[in-house]
Motif scaffolding. Structure first.
Motif, PDB file in Angstrom:
ATOM      1  N   LEU A   1       0.847  -1.203   0.000  1.00  0.00           N
ATOM      2  CA  LEU A   1       0.000   0.000   0.000  1.00  0.00           C
ATOM      3  C   LEU A   1       0.882   1.254   0.000  1.00  0.00           C
ATOM      4  O   LEU A   1       0.675   2.177  -0.790  1.00  0.00           O
ATOM      5  CB  LEU A   1      -0.921  -0.018   1.236  1.00  0.00           C
ATOM      6  CG  LEU A   1      -1.906   1.139   1.338  1.00  0.00           C
ATOM      7  CD1 LEU A   1      -2.915   1.073   0.190  1.00  0.00           C
ATOM      8  CD2 LEU A   1      -2.639   1.124   2.689  1.00  0.00           C
ATOM      9  N   ALA A   2       1.881   1.261   0.890  1.00  0.00           N
ATOM     10  CA  ALA A   2       2.777   2.426   0.976  1.00  0.00           C
ATOM     11  C   ALA A   2       3.495   2.643  -0.353  1.00  0.00           C
ATOM     12  O   ALA A   2       3.678   3.777  -0.805  1.00  0.00           O
ATOM     13  CB  ALA A   2       3.787   2.219   2.097  1.00  0.00           C
ATOM     14  N   LEU A   3       3.893   1.555  -0.993  1.00  0.00           N
ATOM     15  CA  LEU A   3       4.622   1.650  -2.261  1.00  0.00           C
ATOM     16  C   LEU A   3       3.751   2.302  -3.333  1.00  0.00           C
ATOM     17  O   LEU A   3       4.154   3.265  -3.993  1.00  0.00           O
ATOM     18  CB  LEU A   3       5.064   0.252  -2.711  1.00  0.00           C
ATOM     19  CG  LEU A   3       5.773   0.183  -4.065  1.00  0.00           C
ATOM     20  CD1 LEU A   3       7.110   0.919  -4.003  1.00  0.00           C
ATOM     21  CD2 LEU A   3       6.012  -1.269  -4.492  1.00  0.00           C
ATOM     22  N   GLN A   4       2.534   1.788  -3.478  1.00  0.00           N
ATOM     23  CA  GLN A   4       1.671   2.318  -4.537  1.00  0.00           C
ATOM     24  C   GLN A   4       1.282   3.764  -4.246  1.00  0.00           C
ATOM     25  O   GLN A   4       1.172   4.581  -5.160  1.00  0.00           O
ATOM     26  CB  GLN A   4       0.436   1.434  -4.717  1.00  0.00           C
ATOM     27  CG  GLN A   4       0.828   0.049  -5.215  1.00  0.00           C
ATOM     28  CD  GLN A   4      -0.337  -0.706  -5.830  1.00  0.00           C
ATOM     29  OE1 GLN A   4      -1.232  -0.103  -6.411  1.00  0.00           O
ATOM     30  NE2 GLN A   4      -0.322  -2.029  -5.693  1.00  0.00           N
ATOM     31  N   THR A   5       1.079   4.080  -2.963  1.00  0.00           N
ATOM     32  CA  THR A   5       0.757   5.460  -2.597  1.00  0.00           C
ATOM     33  C   THR A   5       1.903   6.386  -2.981  1.00  0.00           C
ATOM     34  O   THR A   5       1.703   7.420  -3.617  1.00  0.00           O
ATOM     35  CB  THR A   5       0.504   5.562  -1.076  1.00  0.00           C
ATOM     36  OG1 THR A   5      -0.475   4.591  -0.726  1.00  0.00           O
ATOM     37  CG2 THR A   5       0.029   6.944  -0.680  1.00  0.00           C
ATOM     38  N   SER A   6       3.127   5.977  -2.629  1.00  0.00           N
ATOM     39  CA  SER A   6       4.278   6.829  -2.914  1.00  0.00           C
ATOM     40  C   SER A   6       4.502   6.962  -4.419  1.00  0.00           C
ATOM     41  O   SER A   6       4.847   8.046  -4.903  1.00  0.00           O
ATOM     42  CB  SER A   6       5.530   6.273  -2.237  1.00  0.00           C
ATOM     43  OG  SER A   6       6.643   7.046  -2.587  1.00  0.00           O
ATOM     44  N   ILE A   7       4.314   5.894  -5.160  1.00  0.00           N
ATOM     45  CA  ILE A   7       4.463   5.975  -6.620  1.00  0.00           C
ATOM     46  C   ILE A   7       3.513   7.048  -7.156  1.00  0.00           C
ATOM     47  O   ILE A   7       3.904   7.907  -7.951  1.00  0.00           O
ATOM     48  CB  ILE A   7       4.190   4.602  -7.280  1.00  0.00           C
ATOM     49  CG1 ILE A   7       5.323   3.631  -6.957  1.00  0.00           C
ATOM     50  CG2 ILE A   7       4.022   4.749  -8.796  1.00  0.00           C
ATOM     51  CD1 ILE A   7       5.105   2.202  -7.474  1.00  0.00           C
ATOM     52  N   GLY A   8       2.259   7.031  -6.676  1.00  0.00           N
ATOM     53  CA  GLY A   8       1.269   8.030  -7.090  1.00  0.00           C
ATOM     54  C   GLY A   8       1.694   9.434  -6.684  1.00  0.00           C
ATOM     55  O   GLY A   8       1.622  10.370  -7.481  1.00  0.00           O
TER      56      GLY A   8
ATOM     57  N   TRP B   1      14.603   9.301 -12.878  1.00  0.00           N
ATOM     58  CA  TRP B   1      13.875   8.074 -12.534  1.00  0.00           C
ATOM     59  C   TRP B   1      14.578   7.370 -11.387  1.00  0.00           C
ATOM     60  O   TRP B   1      13.954   6.888 -10.441  1.00  0.00           O
ATOM     61  CB  TRP B   1      13.803   7.154 -13.752  1.00  0.00           C
ATOM     62  CG  TRP B   1      12.736   7.557 -14.731  1.00  0.00           C
ATOM     63  CD1 TRP B   1      11.676   8.398 -14.484  1.00  0.00           C
ATOM     64  CD2 TRP B   1      12.612   7.150 -16.105  1.00  0.00           C
ATOM     65  NE1 TRP B   1      10.908   8.522 -15.623  1.00  0.00           N
ATOM     66  CE2 TRP B   1      11.465   7.771 -16.634  1.00  0.00           C
ATOM     67  CE3 TRP B   1      13.367   6.311 -16.946  1.00  0.00           C
ATOM     68  CZ2 TRP B   1      11.042   7.577 -17.953  1.00  0.00           C
ATOM     69  CZ3 TRP B   1      12.945   6.124 -18.245  1.00  0.00           C
ATOM     70  CH2 TRP B   1      11.791   6.749 -18.756  1.00  0.00           C
ATOM     71  N   ASN B   2      15.893   7.311 -11.479  1.00  0.00           N
ATOM     72  CA  ASN B   2      16.660   6.646 -10.441  1.00  0.00           C
ATOM     73  C   ASN B   2      16.461   7.342  -9.087  1.00  0.00           C
ATOM     74  O   ASN B   2      16.215   6.686  -8.068  1.00  0.00           O
ATOM     75  CB  ASN B   2      18.137   6.647 -10.835  1.00  0.00           C
ATOM     76  CG  ASN B   2      18.945   5.732  -9.969  1.00  0.00           C
ATOM     77  OD1 ASN B   2      18.540   4.603  -9.734  1.00  0.00           O
ATOM     78  ND2 ASN B   2      20.061   6.219  -9.471  1.00  0.00           N
ATOM     79  N   ASN B   3      16.549   8.671  -9.102  1.00  0.00           N
ATOM     80  CA  ASN B   3      16.342   9.413  -7.851  1.00  0.00           C
ATOM     81  C   ASN B   3      14.943   9.182  -7.300  1.00  0.00           C
ATOM     82  O   ASN B   3      14.759   9.033  -6.092  1.00  0.00           O
ATOM     83  CB  ASN B   3      16.561  10.914  -8.076  1.00  0.00           C
ATOM     84  CG  ASN B   3      18.013  11.215  -8.381  1.00  0.00           C
ATOM     85  OD1 ASN B   3      18.895  10.417  -8.064  1.00  0.00           O
ATOM     86  ND2 ASN B   3      18.264  12.359  -9.011  1.00  0.00           N
ATOM     87  N   ASP B   4      13.958   9.168  -8.203  1.00  0.00           N
ATOM     88  CA  ASP B   4      12.581   8.966  -7.743  1.00  0.00           C
ATOM     89  C   ASP B   4      12.400   7.586  -7.115  1.00  0.00           C
ATOM     90  O   ASP B   4      11.714   7.442  -6.100  1.00  0.00           O
ATOM     91  CB  ASP B   4      11.595   9.145  -8.916  1.00  0.00           C
ATOM     92  CG  ASP B   4      11.355  10.630  -9.226  1.00  0.00           C
ATOM     93  OD1 ASP B   4      11.772  11.481  -8.414  1.00  0.00           O
ATOM     94  OD2 ASP B   4      10.760  10.926 -10.287  1.00  0.00           O
ATOM     95  N   ILE B   5      13.040   6.570  -7.704  1.00  0.00           N
ATOM     96  CA  ILE B   5      12.900   5.223  -7.128  1.00  0.00           C
ATOM     97  C   ILE B   5      13.517   5.199  -5.724  1.00  0.00           C
ATOM     98  O   ILE B   5      12.928   4.667  -4.783  1.00  0.00           O
ATOM     99  CB  ILE B   5      13.541   4.158  -8.048  1.00  0.00           C
ATOM    100  CG1 ILE B   5      12.701   4.022  -9.326  1.00  0.00           C
ATOM    101  CG2 ILE B   5      13.639   2.808  -7.333  1.00  0.00           C
ATOM    102  CD1 ILE B   5      13.329   3.171 -10.413  1.00  0.00           C
TER     103      ILE B   5
END
Lengths: 148, 354
Positions: free
Chosen positions: A39-46, A136-140
Motif C-alpha cells: 500500500l505504501a509503495l503504490q501510494t508513494s508511486i502516485g 527516474w533513479n532518484n525517484d525510485i
C-alpha cells in the motif's frame, strides 16, 4: 600476490561494467508486512506523479512447489508523457520500460528491488534521456525511502 | 567604500566557508544510516538477516579485525551476491564498521599481516578431509547464497566461498588461522583445535587456502561485463505477422504464452494506446520457480518478455539481454540460467524475424 589481487579487484571496481554490479540493482528492506508495504509503495508511486499501469503476479504455484511465500508481485509504473517521448526517440530502451519494482515478503518484512535506470544511459547519446534516467533513479530511491 | 565592503564580505565569506569545511570534516558519517541504506536489505537491520553469513555473531565479530570488514565492504565478493562499494568514502566505510561493532561488545582483534608458512601438499590433503564437504573441493563455497525467501532462516548458515578473490584479499593468514583454531560458535564452523587437529595441521591448511589466489577468474565473468543490456533484431515481416511469429517461436521452445498486450496498456487512457509496440509475455513455470529459488530478485525480469516495435514501416523485435543480467546480480549461480535464457531469447527472436 595480494597486491596483484588488489589491483585486479580495483580495476574491476573501477570498470563501469562492474561498478554497476553494486549499482545495477536497488534493493530496499521495509520492516512493514507485505500488504502494508504494498500500500505504501503504490501510494508513494502516485505521490511522485507516476501511474501504476499493472500489478502482476509471477508466483502462480509458488506455494504449491514448497515456497514460503506467495506474496510476490511486480508493480509497473510510469508517466505516460515521459514513456511516450522515450519510446519514440529511443526505442532501444523499450525492453526496460515501463519502470518496475519487484516486491516480496520475507517473514514479517518486505523486500523491494528495482533496476538502477542510470545504467541504461549506455544505450543513448541523448542528453535529455540521460537526465531523465537520472531522475527516474532518484525517484525510485525516494519512493523506497517513503516505504519505511 | 565599496572596496571595504567587498573585503568584509569576502572575509565573512571565507570565514563561513572555513566553518562549513570544519563542520563537514567533523560531522562523522552516520554509520547506522549508511548500514540501513546499503546493507540491511540483505543482512537485516540487526545483522541477523540470514543472507549469506550473519554479521552480528560475537564469535564472528570478535575474531575479525577492522581491516577485514573494511576490505570486504570495499571489494565485495565477486559472483557471490555481496556487492563491492566503490563509491563509499573510507570514512563512510569506517563508520559502517563501527556500526557493525555495536552488534557485539567484545574485544577487536588487531590486523596481523604475518604470513603463515605451512606445507601446502599436506594442507591440500587435510583440506579434502576436513573442509571440502562444506566449502567445496576448491573453496567455492556451499550451494546457495541465502538471497532466497524460500530458505527458512533457521537453516544452518551456508558455507562461504573461501576461494573468492574478495575474501582472500580481505582476510589475513592470521585471521584465517584464528577462524580454524577457534571456530565460530553458533555456526556449523567448529574449532578444529577442539576437533583434534594440531596447530601445525592448521598452518598447512591455511597455506593451502591461500593458494586459491592462483585460481584465475572465470572467463564468463570477464565476458559478461561486455554485454549490451538489450537484444535488438530487424524483422522481415510486418508487425502483426512478427507478433504471431514470436508467439509460435516461444511455443516451439516449450513456453506458454501468458499475455499479448499493447505496450501502453494501463499507462494511458483505454482506447488511446499506441498499437505500434506489442509485448508478448511467455513463461515456463518450472524454470521460473527454479530460478526464483536461486535468487528471488530475478523476478524483476520475469515472466519472459519480447517486444515488437514498428517505426516508419520498419519492424524490430527486442528484449533484455539475459547475459547482461549476470553482471547486475553478481550471482554466479545465475550464470547458467542467464546463458540458457540468452540462447532461448536469441532462438525465439531469430526464428521470429526470419
Amino acid at each position: 600476490m595480494k597486491n596483484l589481487l588488489a589491483i585486479i579487484l580495483l580495476v574491476m571496481v573501477a570498470n563501469p561494467g562492474v561498478a554497476s554490479e553494486s549499482e545495477g540493482l536497488i534493493i530496499h528492506r521495509s520492516t512493514q508486512t507485505f500488504p502494508e508495504a504494498m500500500l505504501a509503495l503504490q501510494t508513494s508511486i502516485g505521490e511522485h506523479g507516476y501511474t501504476v499501469s499493472r500489478v502482476q503476479r509471477v508466483d502462480i504455484g509458488l506455494t504449491k512447489s514448497g515456497y514460503k511465500t506467495d506474496k510476490y508481485r511486480i508493480v509497473f509504473f510510469g508517466k505516460s508523457s515521459e514513456i511516450r517521448a522515450v519510446k519514440q526517440s529511443q526505442p532501444q530502451l523499450i525492453p526496460y520500460l515501463p519502470l518496475k519494482i519487484v516486491i516480496f515478503s520475507e517473514n514479517n518484512e518486505t523486500l523491494m528491488v528495482a533496476s538502477n535506470m542510470t545504467q541504461f544511459a549506455v544505450l543513448t547519446q541523448q542528453k535529455d534521456t540521460r537526465v531523465l534516467l537520472e531522475r527516474w533513479n532518484n525517484d525510485i530511491h525516494s519512493i523506497f525511502t517513503d516505504v519505511k | 567604500m565599496s572596496h571595504v565592503f567587498i573585503r568584509t564580505a569576502s572575509i565573512a565569506g571565507l570565514a563561513l566557508a572555513l566553518m562549513m569545511a570544519a563542520l563537514t570534516a567533523n560531522a562523522a558519517p552516520n554509520g547506522r544510516a549508511l548500514y540501513e541504506n546499503n546493507c540491511s536489505s540483505c543482512h537485516g537491520v540487526n545483522g541477523k538477516g540470514g543472507v549469506g553469513v550473519p554479521l552480528s555473531l560475537p564469535s564472528f565479530l570478535n575474531s575479525v579485525p577492522d581491516s577485514y570488514l573494511e576490505k570486504t565492504i570495499r571489494y565485495g565478493r565477486p559472483g557471490r551476491v555481496m556487492p563491492p562499494h566503490p563509491t563509499l568514502s573510507d570514512a563512510q566505510i569506517k563508520a559502517i564498521v563501527s556500526h557493525l561493532r555495536s552488534f557485539s561488545n567484545g574485544k577487536v582483534p588487531a590486523t596481523l599481516e604475518a604470513l603463515v608458512k605451512g606445507d601446502i601438499k599436506r594442507g591440500k590433503k587435510l583440506y579434502a578431509q576436513n573442509c571440502s564437504s562444506c566449502h567445496g573441493a576448491n573453496g567455492e563455497g556451499g550451494q546457495g547464497t541465502g538471497v532466497t525467501f524460500s530458505r527458512p532462516r533457521d537453516l544452518p548458515v551456508i558455507a562461504p566461498a573461501i576461494n573468492n578473490p574478495g575474501f582472500l584479499l580481505a582476510a589475513t593468514d592470521s585471521m584465517i588461522k584464528a577462524t580454524l583454531m577457534n571456530g565460530r560458535e553458533g555456526t556449523p564452523m567448529k574449532s578444529f583445535l577442539k576437533a583434534g587437529l594440531k596447530e601445525k595441521d592448521i598452518d598447512d591448511i591455511v597455506t593451502f587456502v591461500r593458494s586459491f589466489e592462483k585460481i584465475k577468474p572465470s572467463a564468463n565473468r570477464i565476458v559478461k561485463n561486455n554485454e549490451s543490456p538489450v537484444l535488438v533484431y530487424d524483422s522481415q515481416s510486418d508487425l502483426k505477422t512478427t507478433v504471431e511469429n514470436v508467439k509460435n517461436a516461444a511455443k516451439a521452445e516449450n513456453f506458454r504464452i501468458i499475455r499479448v498486450q499493447d505496450f501502453e496498456n494501463g499507462l494511458v487512457k483505454k482506447g488511446t494506446e499506441s498499437n505500434r509496440e506489442v509485448i508478448v509475455y511467455f513463461c515456463n513455470f518450472e524454470t521460473l520457480n527454479n530460478v526464483l529459488a536461486v535468487d528471488p530478485r530475478v523476478g524483476l525480469f520475469l515472466p519472459c518478455r519480447v517486444t515488437v516495435v514498428e517505426r516508419e514501416g520498419k519492424v524490430q523485435v527486442m528484449s533484455i539481454n539475459p547475459r547482461y543480467l549476470s553482471s547486475m546480480y553478481n550471482n554466479d549461480e545465475l550464470d547458467k540460467f542467464c546463458d540458457e535464457m540468452y540462447a532461448i531469447y536469441t532462438n525465439i527472436i531469430e526464428e521470429a524475424t526470419l
